[in-house]
Design a protein around this motif. Sequence first.
Motif, PDB file in Angstrom:
ATOM      1  N   ARG A  39       0.705  -1.066  -0.014  1.00  0.00           N
ATOM      2  CA  ARG A  39       0.142  -0.145   0.035  1.00  0.00           C
ATOM      3  C   ARG A  39       0.801   1.286   0.060  1.00  0.00           C
ATOM      4  NH1 ARG A  39      -5.458   1.020   0.960  1.00  0.00           N
ATOM      5  NH2 ARG A  39      -5.685   3.073   1.522  1.00  0.00           N
ATOM      6  N   VAL A  40       1.731   1.130   0.783  1.00  0.00           N
ATOM      7  CA  VAL A  40       2.949   2.137   0.793  1.00  0.00           C
ATOM      8  C   VAL A  40       3.478   2.674  -0.567  1.00  0.00           C
ATOM      9  CG1 VAL A  40       5.295   3.176   1.500  1.00  0.00           C
ATOM     10  CG2 VAL A  40       3.451   2.024   2.946  1.00  0.00           C
ATOM     11  N   ASP A  41       3.784   1.574  -1.313  1.00  0.00           N
ATOM     12  CA  ASP A  41       4.231   1.938  -2.828  1.00  0.00           C
ATOM     13  C   ASP A  41       3.071   2.465  -3.568  1.00  0.00           C
ATOM     14  OD1 ASP A  41       6.775   0.590  -2.143  1.00  0.00           O
ATOM     15  OD2 ASP A  41       6.054  -1.296  -3.194  1.00  0.00           O
ATOM     16  N   THR A  42       1.869   1.933  -3.414  1.00  0.00           N
ATOM     17  CA  THR A  42       0.847   2.566  -4.179  1.00  0.00           C
ATOM     18  C   THR A  42       0.555   3.887  -4.003  1.00  0.00           C
ATOM     19  OG1 THR A  42      -0.075   0.451  -4.002  1.00  0.00           O
ATOM     20  CG2 THR A  42      -1.543   2.081  -4.849  1.00  0.00           C
ATOM     21  N   GLU A  43       0.482   4.377  -2.346  1.00  0.00           N
ATOM     22  CA  GLU A  43       0.561   5.854  -2.194  1.00  0.00           C
ATOM     23  C   GLU A  43       1.370   6.556  -2.680  1.00  0.00           C
ATOM     24  OE1 GLU A  43       0.199   5.462   1.935  1.00  0.00           O
ATOM     25  OE2 GLU A  43      -2.009   4.720   2.117  1.00  0.00           O
ATOM     26  N   ARG A  44       2.560   6.220  -2.766  1.00  0.00           N
ATOM     27  CA  ARG A  44       3.635   6.990  -3.421  1.00  0.00           C
ATOM     28  C   ARG A  44       3.536   7.057  -4.766  1.00  0.00           C
ATOM     29  NH1 ARG A  44       7.948   3.565  -2.921  1.00  0.00           N
ATOM     30  NH2 ARG A  44       7.687   2.892  -4.878  1.00  0.00           N
ATOM     31  N   GLU A  45       3.151   6.096  -5.444  1.00  0.00           N
ATOM     32  CA  GLU A  45       2.823   6.194  -7.101  1.00  0.00           C
ATOM     33  C   GLU A  45       1.644   7.016  -7.549  1.00  0.00           C
ATOM     34  OE1 GLU A  45       4.677   5.080  -9.447  1.00  0.00           O
ATOM     35  OE2 GLU A  45       5.970   4.297  -8.064  1.00  0.00           O
ATOM     36  N   VAL A  46       0.349   7.069  -6.589  1.00  0.00           N
ATOM     37  CA  VAL A  46      -0.474   8.150  -6.490  1.00  0.00           C
ATOM     38  C   VAL A  46      -0.051   9.519  -6.619  1.00  0.00           C
ATOM     39  CG1 VAL A  46      -2.656   9.043  -5.581  1.00  0.00           C
ATOM     40  CG2 VAL A  46      -2.252   6.536  -5.542  1.00  0.00           C
ATOM     41  N   ALA A  47       0.842   9.893  -5.611  1.00  0.00           N
ATOM     42  CA  ALA A  47       1.238  10.977  -5.443  1.00  0.00           C
ATOM     43  C   ALA A  47       2.274  11.418  -6.759  1.00  0.00           C
ATOM     44  CB  ALA A  47       2.400  11.199  -4.384  1.00  0.00           C
ATOM     45  N   LEU A  48       3.158  10.503  -7.417  1.00  0.00           N
ATOM     46  CA  LEU A  48       3.826  10.793  -8.579  1.00  0.00           C
ATOM     47  C   LEU A  48       2.887  11.029  -9.631  1.00  0.00           C
ATOM     48  CD1 LEU A  48       6.669   8.164  -8.185  1.00  0.00           C
ATOM     49  CD2 LEU A  48       6.824  10.658  -7.941  1.00  0.00           C
ATOM     50  N   TYR A  49       1.993  10.050  -9.769  1.00  0.00           N
ATOM     51  CA  TYR A  49       0.899  10.421 -10.870  1.00  0.00           C
ATOM     52  C   TYR A  49       0.036  11.734 -10.815  1.00  0.00           C
ATOM     53  CZ  TYR A  49      -3.375   9.423 -13.760  1.00  0.00           C
ATOM     54  OH  TYR A  49      -4.418   9.470 -14.736  1.00  0.00           O
ATOM     55  N   ILE A  50      -0.318  12.072  -9.515  1.00  0.00           N
ATOM     56  CA  ILE A  50      -0.679  13.426  -9.471  1.00  0.00           C
ATOM     57  C   ILE A  50       0.230  14.398 -10.162  1.00  0.00           C
ATOM     58  CG2 ILE A  50      -1.741  15.215  -8.128  1.00  0.00           C
ATOM     59  CD1 ILE A  50      -2.769  12.732  -6.605  1.00  0.00           C
ATOM     60  N   ARG A  51       1.400  14.300  -9.791  1.00  0.00           N
ATOM     61  CA  ARG A  51       2.415  15.172 -10.017  1.00  0.00           C
ATOM     62  C   ARG A  51       2.470  15.381 -11.494  1.00  0.00           C
ATOM     63  NH1 ARG A  51       8.194  14.366  -7.869  1.00  0.00           N
ATOM     64  NH2 ARG A  51       9.216  14.201  -9.650  1.00  0.00           N
ATOM     65  N   ARG A  52       2.521  14.038 -12.155  1.00  0.00           N
ATOM     66  CA  ARG A  52       2.819  14.049 -13.580  1.00  0.00           C
ATOM     67  C   ARG A  52       1.694  14.631 -14.331  1.00  0.00           C
ATOM     68  NH1 ARG A  52       4.500   8.683 -12.362  1.00  0.00           N
ATOM     69  NH2 ARG A  52       2.344   7.973 -13.270  1.00  0.00           N
ATOM     70  N   VAL A  53       0.355  14.352 -14.023  1.00  0.00           N
ATOM     71  CA  VAL A  53      -0.892  14.921 -14.450  1.00  0.00           C
ATOM     72  C   VAL A  53      -0.763  16.645 -14.397  1.00  0.00           C
ATOM     73  CG1 VAL A  53      -3.159  15.296 -14.264  1.00  0.00           C
ATOM     74  CG2 VAL A  53      -2.184  12.942 -14.270  1.00  0.00           C
ATOM     75  N   LYS A  54      -0.472  17.146 -13.313  1.00  0.00           N
ATOM     76  CA  LYS A  54      -0.353  18.447 -12.984  1.00  0.00           C
ATOM     77  C   LYS A  54       0.774  19.104 -13.790  1.00  0.00           C
ATOM     78  CE  LYS A  54      -1.998  19.032  -8.330  1.00  0.00           C
ATOM     79  NZ  LYS A  54      -1.849  19.534  -7.022  1.00  0.00           N
ATOM     80  N   GLN A  55       1.981  18.501 -14.120  1.00  0.00           N
ATOM     81  CA  GLN A  55       2.804  18.912 -15.028  1.00  0.00           C
ATOM     82  C   GLN A  55       2.432  18.851 -16.538  1.00  0.00           C
ATOM     83  OE1 GLN A  55       6.204  16.196 -13.983  1.00  0.00           O
ATOM     84  NE2 GLN A  55       7.090  17.755 -12.773  1.00  0.00           N
ATOM     85  N   SER A  56       1.940  17.954 -16.909  1.00  0.00           N
ATOM     86  CA  SER A  56       1.223  17.684 -18.119  1.00  0.00           C
ATOM     87  C   SER A  56       0.383  18.972 -18.309  1.00  0.00           C
ATOM     88  CB  SER A  56       0.596  16.348 -18.476  1.00  0.00           C
ATOM     89  OG  SER A  56      -0.144  16.499 -19.673  1.00  0.00           O
ATOM     90  N   ASP A  57      -0.586  19.252 -17.316  1.00  0.00           N
ATOM     91  CA  ASP A  57      -1.642  20.331 -17.672  1.00  0.00           C
ATOM     92  C   ASP A  57      -0.880  21.627 -18.003  1.00  0.00           C
ATOM     93  OD1 ASP A  57      -3.635  18.451 -17.484  1.00  0.00           O
ATOM     94  OD2 ASP A  57      -4.061  18.916 -15.398  1.00  0.00           O
ATOM     95  N   THR A  58       0.175  21.722 -16.863  1.00  0.00           N
ATOM     96  CA  THR A  58       1.100  23.065 -16.907  1.00  0.00           C
ATOM     97  C   THR A  58       1.621  23.182 -18.566  1.00  0.00           C
ATOM     98  OG1 THR A  58       1.205  23.067 -14.666  1.00  0.00           O
ATOM     99  CG2 THR A  58       2.815  24.382 -16.117  1.00  0.00           C
ATOM    100  N   LEU A  59       2.210  22.253 -18.892  1.00  0.00           N
ATOM    101  CA  LEU A  59       2.998  22.064 -20.275  1.00  0.00           C
ATOM    102  C   LEU A  59       1.910  22.407 -21.240  1.00  0.00           C
ATOM    103  CD1 LEU A  59       5.576  19.204 -20.061  1.00  0.00           C
ATOM    104  CD2 LEU A  59       6.005  21.762 -19.884  1.00  0.00           C
ATOM    105  N   LEU A  60       0.916  21.661 -21.105  1.00  0.00           N
ATOM    106  CA  LEU A  60      -0.126  22.071 -22.178  1.00  0.00           C
ATOM    107  C   LEU A  60      -0.725  23.517 -22.310  1.00  0.00           C
ATOM    108  CD1 LEU A  60      -2.076  18.575 -22.265  1.00  0.00           C
ATOM    109  CD2 LEU A  60      -0.576  19.595 -24.003  1.00  0.00           C
ATOM    110  N   ALA A  61      -0.766  24.227 -21.093  1.00  0.00           N
ATOM    111  CA  ALA A  61      -1.275  25.374 -20.914  1.00  0.00           C
ATOM    112  C   ALA A  61      -0.362  26.294 -21.505  1.00  0.00           C
ATOM    113  CB  ALA A  61      -1.670  25.896 -19.636  1.00  0.00           C
ATOM    114  N   LEU A  62       0.875  25.914 -21.188  1.00  0.00           N
ATOM    115  CA  LEU A  62       2.287  26.986 -21.851  1.00  0.00           C
ATOM    116  C   LEU A  62       2.314  26.854 -23.376  1.00  0.00           C
ATOM    117  CD1 LEU A  62       5.024  26.225 -19.143  1.00  0.00           C
ATOM    118  CD2 LEU A  62       3.398  28.543 -19.375  1.00  0.00           C
TER     119      LEU A  62
END
Length: 69
Positions: free
Chosen positions: A43-66
């Motif tokens: 579960r700890v690995d999964t929670e870490r991957e959730v946080a990384l997934y959210i970070r990637r989605v936010k970065q992607s949204d930022t790059l698309l906006a730029l």
Amino acid sequence: MFGRRASDMAPGTHYRSERISAVNGQYFFSTREGTLEGPYYTRVDTEREVALYIRRVKQSDTLLALRGR
């Protein structure tokens, strides 16, 4: 919960739910986009991957906006 992401065309109601599930000793998480990510061994690995997934989605949204400027 009432909310809207920047990429959503119209406001909608989103209900909070447990996004992490365990199947046969392996862990997965579901996304708003309807995908099931995993498997992960703990579960700890999964929670870490959730946080990384959210970070990637936010970065992607930022790059698309730029890019759209």
